[in-house]
Design a protein around this motif. Sequence first.
Motif, PDB file in Angstrom:
ATOM      1  N   LYS A   5     -26.793 -13.092  44.089  1.00  0.00           N
ATOM      2  CA  LYS A   5     -25.421 -12.876  43.634  1.00  0.00           C
ATOM      3  C   LYS A   5     -25.184 -13.577  42.301  1.00  0.00           C
ATOM      4  CE  LYS A   5     -20.585 -13.303  45.051  1.00  0.00           C
ATOM      5  NZ  LYS A   5     -19.649 -13.748  46.109  1.00  0.00           N
ATOM      6  N   GLY A   6     -24.604 -12.839  41.355  1.00  0.00           N
ATOM      7  CA  GLY A   6     -24.312 -13.398  40.040  1.00  0.00           C
ATOM      8  C   GLY A   6     -25.459 -13.298  39.057  1.00  0.00           C
ATOM      9  N   GLN A   7     -26.625 -12.857  39.518  1.00  0.00           N
ATOM     10  CA  GLN A   7     -27.775 -12.736  38.625  1.00  0.00           C
ATOM     11  C   GLN A   7     -27.741 -11.396  37.894  1.00  0.00           C
ATOM     12  OE1 GLN A   7     -30.141 -15.141  37.913  1.00  0.00           O
ATOM     13  NE2 GLN A   7     -28.643 -16.378  39.045  1.00  0.00           N
ATOM     14  N   ARG A   8     -28.143 -11.447  36.633  1.00  0.00           N
ATOM     15  CA  ARG A   8     -28.243 -10.240  35.810  1.00  0.00           C
ATOM     16  C   ARG A   8     -29.729 -10.023  35.502  1.00  0.00           C
ATOM     17  NH1 ARG A   8     -24.217 -13.365  33.700  1.00  0.00           N
ATOM     18  NH2 ARG A   8     -25.501 -13.953  31.897  1.00  0.00           N
ATOM     19  N   ILE A   9     -30.308  -9.018  36.152  1.00  0.00           N
ATOM     20  CA  ILE A   9     -31.741  -8.772  36.068  1.00  0.00           C
ATOM     21  C   ILE A   9     -32.011  -7.635  35.090  1.00  0.00           C
ATOM     22  CG2 ILE A   9     -33.860  -8.258  37.320  1.00  0.00           C
ATOM     23  CD1 ILE A   9     -32.493 -10.828  38.243  1.00  0.00           C
ATOM     24  N   LEU A  10     -32.759  -7.943  34.041  1.00  0.00           N
ATOM     25  CA  LEU A  10     -33.241  -6.914  33.136  1.00  0.00           C
ATOM     26  C   LEU A  10     -34.622  -6.494  33.624  1.00  0.00           C
ATOM     27  CD1 LEU A  10     -32.857  -5.280  30.548  1.00  0.00           C
ATOM     28  CD2 LEU A  10     -33.919  -7.159  29.283  1.00  0.00           C
ATOM     29  N   LEU A  11     -34.717  -5.286  34.169  1.00  0.00           N
ATOM     30  CA  LEU A  11     -35.965  -4.796  34.746  1.00  0.00           C
ATOM     31  C   LEU A  11     -36.710  -3.952  33.727  1.00  0.00           C
ATOM     32  CD1 LEU A  11     -37.894  -4.328  37.137  1.00  0.00           C
ATOM     33  CD2 LEU A  11     -36.435  -2.397  37.815  1.00  0.00           C
ATOM     34  N   GLU A  35     -26.961  -7.649  39.446  1.00  0.00           N
ATOM     35  CA  GLU A  35     -26.660  -6.527  38.570  1.00  0.00           C
ATOM     36  C   GLU A  35     -27.944  -6.215  37.815  1.00  0.00           C
ATOM     37  OE1 GLU A  35     -23.686  -5.182  34.901  1.00  0.00           O
ATOM     38  OE2 GLU A  35     -23.503  -7.165  35.820  1.00  0.00           O
ATOM     39  N   VAL A  36     -28.299  -4.946  37.727  1.00  0.00           N
ATOM     40  CA  VAL A  36     -29.594  -4.558  37.177  1.00  0.00           C
ATOM     41  C   VAL A  36     -29.411  -3.564  36.036  1.00  0.00           C
ATOM     42  CG1 VAL A  36     -31.873  -3.577  37.682  1.00  0.00           C
ATOM     43  CG2 VAL A  36     -30.641  -4.852  39.463  1.00  0.00           C
ATOM     44  N   ARG A  37     -30.122  -3.829  34.957  1.00  0.00           N
ATOM     45  CA  ARG A  37     -30.249  -2.854  33.873  1.00  0.00           C
ATOM     46  C   ARG A  37     -31.726  -2.614  33.629  1.00  0.00           C
ATOM     47  NH1 ARG A  37     -25.327  -4.115  29.570  1.00  0.00           N
ATOM     48  NH2 ARG A  37     -23.701  -4.335  31.168  1.00  0.00           N
ATOM     49  N   VAL A  38     -32.051  -1.389  33.262  1.00  0.00           N
ATOM     50  CA  VAL A  38     -33.456  -0.981  33.192  1.00  0.00           C
ATOM     51  C   VAL A  38     -33.849  -0.619  31.772  1.00  0.00           C
ATOM     52  CG1 VAL A  38     -35.173   0.680  34.033  1.00  0.00           C
ATOM     53  CG2 VAL A  38     -33.358  -0.135  35.573  1.00  0.00           C
ATOM     54  N   VAL A  39     -35.022  -1.114  31.388  1.00  0.00           N
ATOM     55  CA  VAL A  39     -35.660  -0.737  30.129  1.00  0.00           C
ATOM     56  C   VAL A  39     -37.018  -0.152  30.481  1.00  0.00           C
ATOM     57  CG1 VAL A  39     -36.716  -1.596  28.007  1.00  0.00           C
ATOM     58  CG2 VAL A  39     -34.478  -2.435  28.720  1.00  0.00           C
ATOM     59  N   MET A  40     -37.336   1.011  29.921  1.00  0.00           N
ATOM     60  CA  MET A  40     -38.605   1.674  30.217  1.00  0.00           C
ATOM     61  C   MET A  40     -39.435   1.811  28.949  1.00  0.00           C
ATOM     62  SD  MET A  40     -37.255   4.748  32.730  1.00  0.00           S
ATOM     63  CE  MET A  40     -38.911   5.194  33.276  1.00  0.00           C
ATOM     64  N   THR A  41     -40.745   1.686  29.097  1.00  0.00           N
ATOM     65  CA  THR A  41     -41.623   1.996  27.976  1.00  0.00           C
ATOM     66  C   THR A  41     -41.773   3.518  27.891  1.00  0.00           C
ATOM     67  OG1 THR A  41     -43.649   1.948  29.299  1.00  0.00           O
ATOM     68  CG2 THR A  41     -42.890  -0.153  28.350  1.00  0.00           C
ATOM     69  N   ASP A  42     -42.279   3.991  26.762  1.00  0.00           N
ATOM     70  CA  ASP A  42     -42.504   5.437  26.625  1.00  0.00           C
ATOM     71  C   ASP A  42     -43.471   5.927  27.694  1.00  0.00           C
ATOM     72  OD1 ASP A  42     -40.800   5.689  24.475  1.00  0.00           O
ATOM     73  OD2 ASP A  42     -42.375   5.448  22.968  1.00  0.00           O
ATOM     74  N   ALA A  43     -44.509   5.124  27.983  1.00  0.00           N
ATOM     75  CA  ALA A  43     -45.491   5.543  28.985  1.00  0.00           C
ATOM     76  C   ALA A  43     -44.867   5.630  30.364  1.00  0.00           C
ATOM     77  CB  ALA A  43     -46.667   4.570  28.994  1.00  0.00           C
ATOM     78  N   ALA A  44     -43.934   4.735  30.674  1.00  0.00           N
ATOM     79  CA  ALA A  44     -43.309   4.748  31.999  1.00  0.00           C
ATOM     80  C   ALA A  44     -42.552   6.048  32.244  1.00  0.00           C
ATOM     81  CB  ALA A  44     -42.366   3.561  32.141  1.00  0.00           C
ATOM     82  N   ARG A  45     -41.993   6.615  31.186  1.00  0.00           N
ATOM     83  CA  ARG A  45     -41.210   7.839  31.353  1.00  0.00           C
ATOM     84  C   ARG A  45     -42.069   9.038  31.701  1.00  0.00           C
ATOM     85  NH1 ARG A  45     -37.559   8.914  26.479  1.00  0.00           N
ATOM     86  NH2 ARG A  45     -39.386   8.216  25.294  1.00  0.00           N
ATOM     87  N   HIS A  46     -43.405   8.905  31.570  1.00  0.00           N
ATOM     88  CA  HIS A  46     -44.304   9.977  32.008  1.00  0.00           C
ATOM     89  C   HIS A  46     -44.442   9.978  33.533  1.00  0.00           C
ATOM     90  CE1 HIS A  46     -45.817  11.458  28.136  1.00  0.00           C
ATOM     91  NE2 HIS A  46     -45.736  10.201  27.722  1.00  0.00           N
ATOM     92  N   TRP A  82     -27.818 -10.909  27.598  1.00  0.00           N
ATOM     93  CA  TRP A  82     -27.144 -10.579  28.850  1.00  0.00           C
ATOM     94  C   TRP A  82     -27.935 -11.062  30.064  1.00  0.00           C
ATOM     95  CZ3 TRP A  82     -29.051  -7.251  32.651  1.00  0.00           C
ATOM     96  CH2 TRP A  82     -28.162  -6.918  33.680  1.00  0.00           C
ATOM     97  N   ALA A  83     -29.251 -10.965  30.000  1.00  0.00           N
ATOM     98  CA  ALA A  83     -30.084 -11.194  31.185  1.00  0.00           C
ATOM     99  C   ALA A  83     -30.135 -12.666  31.573  1.00  0.00           C
ATOM    100  CB  ALA A  83     -31.500 -10.688  30.930  1.00  0.00           C
ATOM    101  N   THR A  84     -30.100 -12.912  32.895  1.00  0.00           N
ATOM    102  CA  THR A  84     -30.403 -14.249  33.426  1.00  0.00           C
ATOM    103  C   THR A  84     -31.854 -14.328  33.895  1.00  0.00           C
ATOM    104  OG1 THR A  84     -29.635 -13.637  35.653  1.00  0.00           O
ATOM    105  CG2 THR A  84     -28.035 -14.663  34.150  1.00  0.00           C
ATOM    106  N   ARG A  85     -32.477 -13.178  34.127  1.00  0.00           N
ATOM    107  CA  ARG A  85     -33.889 -13.067  34.456  1.00  0.00           C
ATOM    108  C   ARG A  85     -34.413 -11.772  33.856  1.00  0.00           C
ATOM    109  NH1 ARG A  85     -33.403 -17.542  35.994  1.00  0.00           N
ATOM    110  NH2 ARG A  85     -34.370 -18.644  37.763  1.00  0.00           N
ATOM    111  N   VAL A  86     -35.629 -11.832  33.277  1.00  0.00           N
ATOM    112  CA  VAL A  86     -36.315 -10.626  32.826  1.00  0.00           C
ATOM    113  C   VAL A  86     -37.493 -10.411  33.763  1.00  0.00           C
ATOM    114  CG1 VAL A  86     -37.561  -9.479  30.961  1.00  0.00           C
ATOM    115  CG2 VAL A  86     -35.630 -10.996  30.423  1.00  0.00           C
TER     116      VAL A  86
END
Length: 401
Positions: A5-11, A35-46, A82-86
Amino acid sequence: MHELKGQRILLGVSGGIAAYKAADLVRRLQDAGAEVRVVMTDAARHFVGTTTFQALSGHPVRSSLWDEAAEAAMGHIELARWATRVLVAPATANTLRRLAQGHANDLLSTLCLASEAPLLVAPAMNRVMWAHPATQANLATLVARGVQVIGPGSGGQACGEVGEGRLSEPADIVAAVATSLRPPRLAGRRVLVSAGPTFEDIDPVRFLGNRSSGKMGFAVADAARRMGADVTLVAGPVSLPTPPGVARIDVRRAAQMRDAVLAALPGQDVYIGAAAVADYAPAETLPQKLKKSGDSLTLTLVRTADILADVAAHAARPRLVVGFAAETSDLEAYARDKLHRKGLDLIAANDVSRPDQGFEADENALAVFWRDGRHDIGHGPKSRVATELLLLIAQRLEAME
């Protein structure tokens, strides 16, 4: 229930087949309160589409430094702050290399450099890639910088091979993130672990050995390191990769293991004897190959040193001496006898007659005994079983203070 709770995770999701598990991971992180926000590499989108992660997280998915709308306001710096954990899961071999070398030529690597939040990585790759010295060197660099490594697990892989390199299960990753929020339970402790079999040579081509794979002992060493301990691992003849951040000493024979353990003993807080040490060794090792000379052969065997008992009686005895007992029947009776006879503080017993646990298997279950108590650790991956055992050991240490 809501340990995040209260953590902002950049995945960060990088490009491997295990990327599909990251969708489940988003939901589990949210269920734990993050709370989660997502960043994807170009390869991940395949492998997985951005729409899936946007629907699950409730936020737009970022994948490029060249997003004009986002970068007009320096969006990558905003995300980094924004992130508290990456958390990078899965972290491919290429991603580990780029992070270790400080690359910043895509959004994910730039965010990892630009954020002051703690970084956690959950590797996932083919077993040969995981074991490659280059991958292990990159991992060691990251560990030295304080990056927390989660897993990997062991088992069947998408390529059809079996071994280390599977992405840890989402529930285990969430548990590791939650653990990272607390002070490491073994911070400042020194832990000595012995693992694997010993091989007692008969001649240059033959030896007496056993079926121990070393997986449980290596999982214990890895768990102790992840919980903040300074870990030394004395390993018998196995081909397992060294857990990140662990100092390893390789040996072959029981006598060599005893010498290495006793030499490393001074200053240790805990000794965990997870090795399957031979009870007997040939009275002599022949210099040349023994030839067939009849219908039967008699070997003279002599007792090897009892490493556990020697450690328990040593002048430099650690505060806790923990043994292992691999049994096929009467588990508690044999384990308690070994506990008392050798002067141990704890003993972890497992039933190796079961085909789904113990020697060579990727899973285990333990019954841990001490003089007036017992704690059962249920069947599961050896990484989880090892973590539960180390938590019990940490609890015992804290109770002594």
